[in-house]
Enzyme design. Structure first.
Site, PDB file in Angstrom:
ATOM      1  N   ASP A 339       0.874  -1.168   0.000  1.00 48.50           N
ATOM      2  CA  ASP A 339       0.000   0.000   0.000  1.00 48.50           C
ATOM      3  C   ASP A 339       0.917   1.224   0.000  1.00 48.50           C
ATOM      4  O   ASP A 339       2.118   1.123   0.266  1.00 48.50           O
ATOM      5  CB  ASP A 339      -0.958  -0.008   1.214  1.00 48.50           C
ATOM      6  CG  ASP A 339      -2.172   0.893   0.964  1.00 48.50           C
ATOM      7  OD1 ASP A 339      -2.118   1.746   0.046  1.00 48.50           O
ATOM      8  OD2 ASP A 339      -3.189   0.756   1.683  1.00 48.50           O
TER       9      ASP A 339
HETATM   10  C1  BGC Z   1      -5.102   3.187  -0.033  1.00 45.52           C
HETATM   11  C2  BGC Z   1      -5.115   2.197  -1.185  1.00 45.52           C
HETATM   12  C3  BGC Z   1      -4.933   2.942  -2.480  1.00 45.52           C
HETATM   13  C4  BGC Z   1      -3.634   3.731  -2.417  1.00 45.52           C
HETATM   14  C5  BGC Z   1      -3.333   4.512  -3.690  1.00 45.52           C
HETATM   15  C6  BGC Z   1      -3.896   4.110  -0.078  1.00 45.52           C
HETATM   16  O1  BGC Z   1      -4.078   5.151   0.818  1.00 45.52           O
HETATM   17  O2  BGC Z   1      -5.129   2.497   1.186  1.00 45.52           O
HETATM   18  O3  BGC Z   1      -6.329   1.497  -1.184  1.00 45.52           O
HETATM   19  O4  BGC Z   1      -4.946   2.050  -3.547  1.00 45.52           O
HETATM   20  O5  BGC Z   1      -3.713   4.645  -1.358  1.00 45.52           O
HETATM   21  O6  BGC Z   1      -4.190   5.581  -3.798  1.00 45.52           O
END
Ligand code: BGC
Length: 851
Positions: A339
Site C-alpha cells: 500500500d
Molecule cells: C489506499 C489504497 C490505495 C492507495 C493509492 C492508499 O491510501 O489504502 O487502497 O490504492 O492509497 O491511492
C-alpha cells in the site's frame, strides 16, 4: 493410500473423493499437506489449547530490519506481544541473521509461460534496472503509482491506478456502484459483468494494474472503508472478489486484491502509528483470508499488503502473511505490492516477501526526488547497494521483478496494450508543454450495467400493504424531502476524493472513489419520470434537511412523501464533519432521524430511502405506523436516481439482500472500531484484538441469540416465493490434488450438490436469492450457521425453478490449526436453505464419513 469415501448417513451411498492424497512438491518448498478427512484422534480445534509456537507465528525466520527505526519497533512489538495472553496466537519476532529465501514463482496453474517470459525479460537487466522496476518513481509518472522504465528495451514501466469503483483521477470514465452494492445483488453474473466493464475502462486508459477489488471484511459496522468491499461475510466477499478479478482480468488488466490483511478500520491504520490487528490462525483462514484465497484462485496478478501490523509485525514485512501463507500455502504467482508508503524497512520487507514498493518514497512528501534512484526510499538505491554487497541475494531481487513481469505477461500486456493516455495529477490537456491527457472516452455503454446494478442492489426492507411499487398516475401530489434527494449544490465532484456529504450520496470518500462523469440524483429522476408519464401529478420538494416548517407545509395533503437521508464514511486521510474515515456513530447524517419523524408525523404514506455506506440504526422511526416502506439503496454510483426509479415504479422487482446485519443497538455488534488509546506515546502500538474469533456479524447475533433489526441476507420482494424438495447429492469426482494458485486443487473440487425448488407464489415476476448455510457438528466449534453458497434466479409469477448449488470441499471444511490443513469435521453437517440467515425454509442433517 486408502481413498476415503463419503457416506451419507440415512442410507444414501455415494461416490468417492480422492481427498487423502499427500501432495508432494516437485519443486522445493515447505511441506504442504493435502486435505484429509480428519481422523477422530485429531487435535482439538480450540486454538487456546495449542501449545508451543503457534502456526500463525513466525518460526524464527522474520528478519531484523536494517533500519534502526524498524528494529526498535520490532523489539517493542516482541516484548509487548509476549506479555499478551488469551485465545489468539501471537506472532513472535525472532531476530535472525540467517536469511531464508522467500518462495520463488513456480509457474504453477497455468503461469508457466508467463514465468518463463518474465525470466527471459530480466535476464539482461542490470541491478539498477531491476531495482527501478521494484521501487516506484512517485510523482514522476502519470498514474497514482508507477514503476521506472527500461528505456533501452522500450519498456515503459507499469502504471497502477485506483479504484474499486472505476478509473480514478481522470475524465470520461464511469463511476460504478460500490463494492457493497454489488455484493448486495448476490448475483455472480452481475459481479462479473461489472468487473468486465471496469476492465475495459482501465485498459482503455492504459492502466496496467487496477487497484481493486477491496476485500477487507465489514467487521466493524462503523469502519470507514466497508463500502469499498463485499460486506461482512467471507464467502460472499470471496465471490464478489473473485468475480471482480475474473471480470477485470478478462480484459487484460491486472487486478489487485487489497488490503492484505486485517485493515478493517481507519483509526490507527498507519498514522501516527500503525495498530496491530491480532487474530488466531483459524479465524484468519476461515474469515479474513478467505476472499484473498478466492482471488488467488481466480488468478489475481497482484495483492496489496496493508498499512497496519498483523500480530505485531507490519503487514508488508510479515513473513507468515506474505511468504508462508500467500506464496507457499496459496501458491500465489503474482507480485506483492505495498500500500502507498506502507513499506517501513528494506531488509525485512524484501526478505519476507514484498515485491513492489509504491509509490516508492519513505513518506508522503511528493516533492522529494525520484525514490527509485535516490535515498528517499527504504528500497531504491539502498536495495541496489544491499544486492551489490550481498546482504540481499540477487536471486531475491530477480524473483521480485519476475513476479511483476509474470503478471504482465500472464495478462497479455506485451501485445497491443494501450499506453497510458491520462495524467492523474491534472485534467489539463498539457503539462509543462507536454500532452498528458488525451481525454479518451472509455465509458462505452456502461451506464446500462451501472443502472441495472443500482436497482439490483436496492434492498427493500419494509413494504406495508404493498406500498411499493408505486403508480404515480394514481397520485395527485407527492413530496420529496431531504438533501440526499437532490444534487450537490457545488457539483458532484466538488470535494476532493469525494470528501464531503452534500446532496445525494452515491459513493463514499477516499482513494476508493472516481470522478462522476454525471450523477443522476433521485429528485431529477423522479420528477422527469412523473412529469412525462402523469403531468397532472404535483411534485413538491424540500431539500433543506432542517427546514421543518417547510416540511410541515409541503407534506400536507401529499399522497406519498419520499424522505431521503444518508450516512457517509471513507478513508482516514480525509475527515468529514469530524468523522476521520470511520463513522463516529451509526445514526443518519444531517438529522435524518428527525426529518423522517417530522414527515411521518403528518404524512400517512412516508417512504424512506436511505443511501448509506453500511448499517444505520433505525429504531427511532422504524416502527412508526406512517413509515410504510424503506428502501436501502447503498451507494449506487452515477445512475443513482434512475436505478431507484426502476425499483419505485416496479420496472425492477427488488431482490437485493443485506450483505451485513443491521442491529437494533450499536452495542449488539460483536466488535467496534478502536477510536482511542489512553497511551498517547507514538511508540505505543494500539492493539486491535479480534476477540470475536469466528463470530463476525450475523454469526455473533445467532450465537448470542440477539434479535437484529434486519439480519444478514434479508431483503423483500414485490412477490413471494415458496421453497420445497431439498436434495443433497455427494459427487463422485476424483480430483487430482495438485498445487495451484489458491492452494491445493482438491479443496476447490465439488463435494456436494444441493438441489431444491423455488416457486414464485405472488403477483409479480422477480428474482429470488436463495442462500445456503452450513451448520457444522458441535465439536467443530463453528458459529451456528455459515454462508457457503447462494444463487439468484429469475422466476416468472406462478412458475417454479430448480436451484442447484454446488459445495466445494473447502466449503464444508474447517481450518485445523494444529495440522495446518482444511478438514471436514467428523459428525453431522446440516444444510440450511432459505431467503436470509434467519429465514430458513429447508434443512437436512447428514454425516459424511470415511468408508
Ligand atoms: C489506499 C489504497 C490505495 C492507495 C493509492 C492508499 O491510501 O489504502 O487502497 O490504492 O492509497 O491511492
Amino acid at each position: 493410500m486408502k481413498q476415503p469415501t463419503f457416506l451419507l448417513l440415512h442410507c444414501l451411498v455415494v461416490g468417492t473423493l480422492a481427498l487423502g492424497q499427500t501432495w508432494q512438491s516437485n519443486h522445493h518448498r515447505r511441506s504442504v499437506r493435502a486435505l484429509a478427512i480428519k481422523p477422530s484422534a485429531a487435535a482439538s480445534h480450540d486454538t487456546s489449547n495449542v501449545s508451543g509456537v503457534s502456526p500463525f507465528a513466525d518460526n524464527g525466520t522474520a528478519l531484523a530490519s536494517s533500519s534502526g527505526r524498524n528494529a526498535a519497533n520490532e523489539t517493542g512489538n516482541a516484548s509487548f506481544s509476549s506479555s499478551l495472553v488469551g485465545s489468539f496466537n501471537l506472532f513472535l519476532i525472532v531476530c535472525s541473521t540467517t536469511a531464508k529465501s522467500t518462495e520463488p514463482i513456480s509457474g504453477d496453474g497455468g503461469w508457466e509461460t508467463a514465468a518463463a517470459k518474465a525470466k527471459a525479460f530480466i535476464k539482461g537487466l542490470t541491478i539498477d534496472e531491476k531495482v527501478n522496476l521494484t521501487t516506484g518513481v512517485d510523482s514522476i509518472g502519470r498514474c497514482i503509482g508507477n514503476t521506472g522504465r527500461v528505456t533501452r528495451l522500450n519498456f515503459d514501466g507499469i502504471c497502477f491506478e485506483d479504484s474499486p469503483v472505476g478509473v480514478r483521477l481522470t475524465d470520461y470514465a464511469s463511476l460504478f456502484p460500490a463494492g457493497v452494492n454489488i455484493a448486495a445483488t448476490w448475483d455472480k453474473g452481475l459481479m462479473k459483468k461489472r468487473g468486465e466493464a471496469m476492465g475495459e475502462e482501465f485498459r482503455g486508459k492504459g492502466v496496467n494494474v487496477a487497484l481493486g477489488p477491496m476485500m477487507n471484511l465489514a467487521r466493524n459496522a462503523a469502519a470507514g472503508r466497508n463500502w469499498e468491499g463485499g460486506g461482512a461475510d467471507p464467502f460472499l466477499s470471496g465471490v464478489h472478489a473473485s468475480m471482480n478479478v475474473e471480470g477485470i482480468q478478462s480484459k487484460g488488466v491486472i487486478a489487485c486484491a487489497k488490503h492484505y490483511a486485517l485493515n478493517e478500520q481507519e483509526h490507527y491504520r498507519g498514522y501516527p502509528v500503525a495498530s496491530s490487528s491480532n487474530m488466531d490462525d483459524r479465524t484468519f483462514h476461515e474469515d479474513q483470508l478467505w476472499p484473498f484465497a478466492e482471488s488467488i484462485k481466480a488468478g489475481v496478478g497482484s495483492v496489496m499488503c496493508a498499512y497496519n501490523r498483523v500480530n505485531g509485525t507490519y503487514s508488508c514485512e510479515n513473513r507468515r502473511l506474505l511468504n508462508d501463507i500467500l506464496k507457499e500455502e496459496l501458491d500465489f504467482q503474482g507480485f506483492m505490492l505495498s500500500d502507498w508508503t506502507a513499506i517501513e524497512s528494506l531488509y525485512a520487507s524484501v526478505m519476507n516477501g514484498a515485491d513492489v514498493n509504491m509509490p516508492g518514497m519513505c513518506n508522503g512528501d511528493a516533492n522529494q526526488p525520484n525514490p527509485a534512484i535516490s535515498n528517499n526510499s527504504f528500497w531504491g538505491q539502498q536495495l541496489g547497494d544491499a544486492v551489490r554487497n550481498g546482504t540481499i541475494p540477487e536471486s531475491r531481487l530477480d524473483d521480485m521483478v519476475t513476479r511483476l513481469m509474470a503478471a504482465y505477461y500472464q495478462l497479455g500486456q506485451d501485445e497491443n496494450y494501450p499506453p497510458v493516455n491520462f495524467d492523474s495529477s491534472t485534467e489539463n490537456t498539457y503539462l509543462h508543454g507536454q500532452l498528458v491527457n488525451e481525454h479518451v472516452n472509455v465509458q462505452g455503454n456502461h451506464s446500462e450495467i451501472i443502472r441495472t446494478i443500482g436497482s439490483a442492489s436496492t434492498i427493500l426492507l419494509k413494504n406495508v400493504k404493498n406500498t411499493l411499487p408505486i403508480d404515480f398516475s394514481k397520485l395527485k401530489k407527492i413530496t420529496i424531502l431531504g438533501s440526499d434527494a437532490g444534487p450537490n449544490p457545488d457539483g458532484p465532484n466538488a470535494c476532493a476524493s469525494r470528501g464531503c456529504d452534500q446532496g445525494t450520496l452515491a459513493v463514499g470518500w477516499g482513494s476508493g472513489t472516481a470522478n462522476f462523469p454525471y450523477l443522476i440524483d433521485p429528485y431529477s429522476a423522479i420528477q422527469n419520470y412523473v412529469h412525462n408519464k402523469s403531468p397532472d401529478t404535483t411534485i413538491q420538494a424540500v431539500l433543506d434537511d432542517f427546514d421543518y416548517g417547510a416540511v410541515n407545509e409541503t407534506v400536507i395533503q401529499a399522497d406519498a412523501c419520499f424522505v431521503f437521508a444518508n450516512a457517509d464514511s471513507g478513508e482516514g486521510y480525509v475527515t468529514v464533519d469530524t468523522n476521520a474515515g470511520d463513522r463516529n456513530n451509526l445514526t443518519l447524517w444531517h438529522g435524518g432521524d428527525e426529518l423522517i419523524l417530522t414527515t411521518a408525523a403528518q404524512c400517512a404514506n412516508t417512504i424512506v430511502v436511505l443511501h448509506t455506506v453500511g448499517a444505520v440504526l433505525m429504531e427511532a422511526w422504524h416502527d412508526h405506523p406512517n413509515v410504510t416502506a424503506i428502501l436501502y439503496a447503498g451507494l449506487p454510483g452515477q445512475e443513482s436516481g434512475n436505478s431507484l426509479l426502476d425499483v419505485l415504479v416496479g420496472t425492477v422487482n427488488p431482490s437485493a439482500r443485506l450483505p451485513y446485519t443491521i442491529a437494533k443497538l450499536r452495542s449488539d455488534y460483536p466488535s467496534d472500531v478502536l477510536y482511542t488509546v489512553s497511551n498517547k506515546s507514538t511508540s505505543f502500538i494500539p492493539q486491535i484484538n479480534y476477540d470475536e474469533n469466528l463470530n463476525i456479524d450475523y454469526r455473533h447475533f445467532d450465537c448470542a441469540n440477539i434479535t437484529p433489526r434486519y439480519e444478514f441476507g434479508f431483503g423483500l420482494s414485490y412477490t413471494t416465493f415458496s421453497y420445497s424438495g431439498l436434495t443433497i447429492k455427494v459427487l463422485s469426482t476424483v480430483p487430482a490434488n495438485s498445487m495451484q494458485p489458491g492452494g491445493l486443487s482438491g479443496l476447490y473440487s465439488d463435494a456436494l450438490n444441493v438441489g431444491f425448488t423455488v416457486k414464485n407464489t405472488g403477483a409479480h415476476d422477480g428474482n429470488e436469492v436463495a442462500q445456503l448455510y452450513i451448520g457444522f457438528p458441535e465439536s467443530a466449534k463453528e458459529p451456528p450457521r455459515v454462508l457457503r453458497g447462494f444463487e439468484r434466479q429469475f422466476i416468472k409469477k406462478g412458475q417454479s425453478v430448480n436451484f442447484s448449488i454446488g459445495l466445494r470441499v473447502k466449503d464444508i471444511s474447517i481450518w485445523d490449526t494444529p495440522s495446518q490443513q482444511w478438514v471436514i469435521p467428523d459428525g453431522e453437517l446440516t444444510v440450511y436453505v432459505g431467503a436470509s440467515s434467519r429465514k430458513i425454509y429447508l434443512h437436512k442433517t447428514f454425516a459424511l464419513c470415511l468408508d
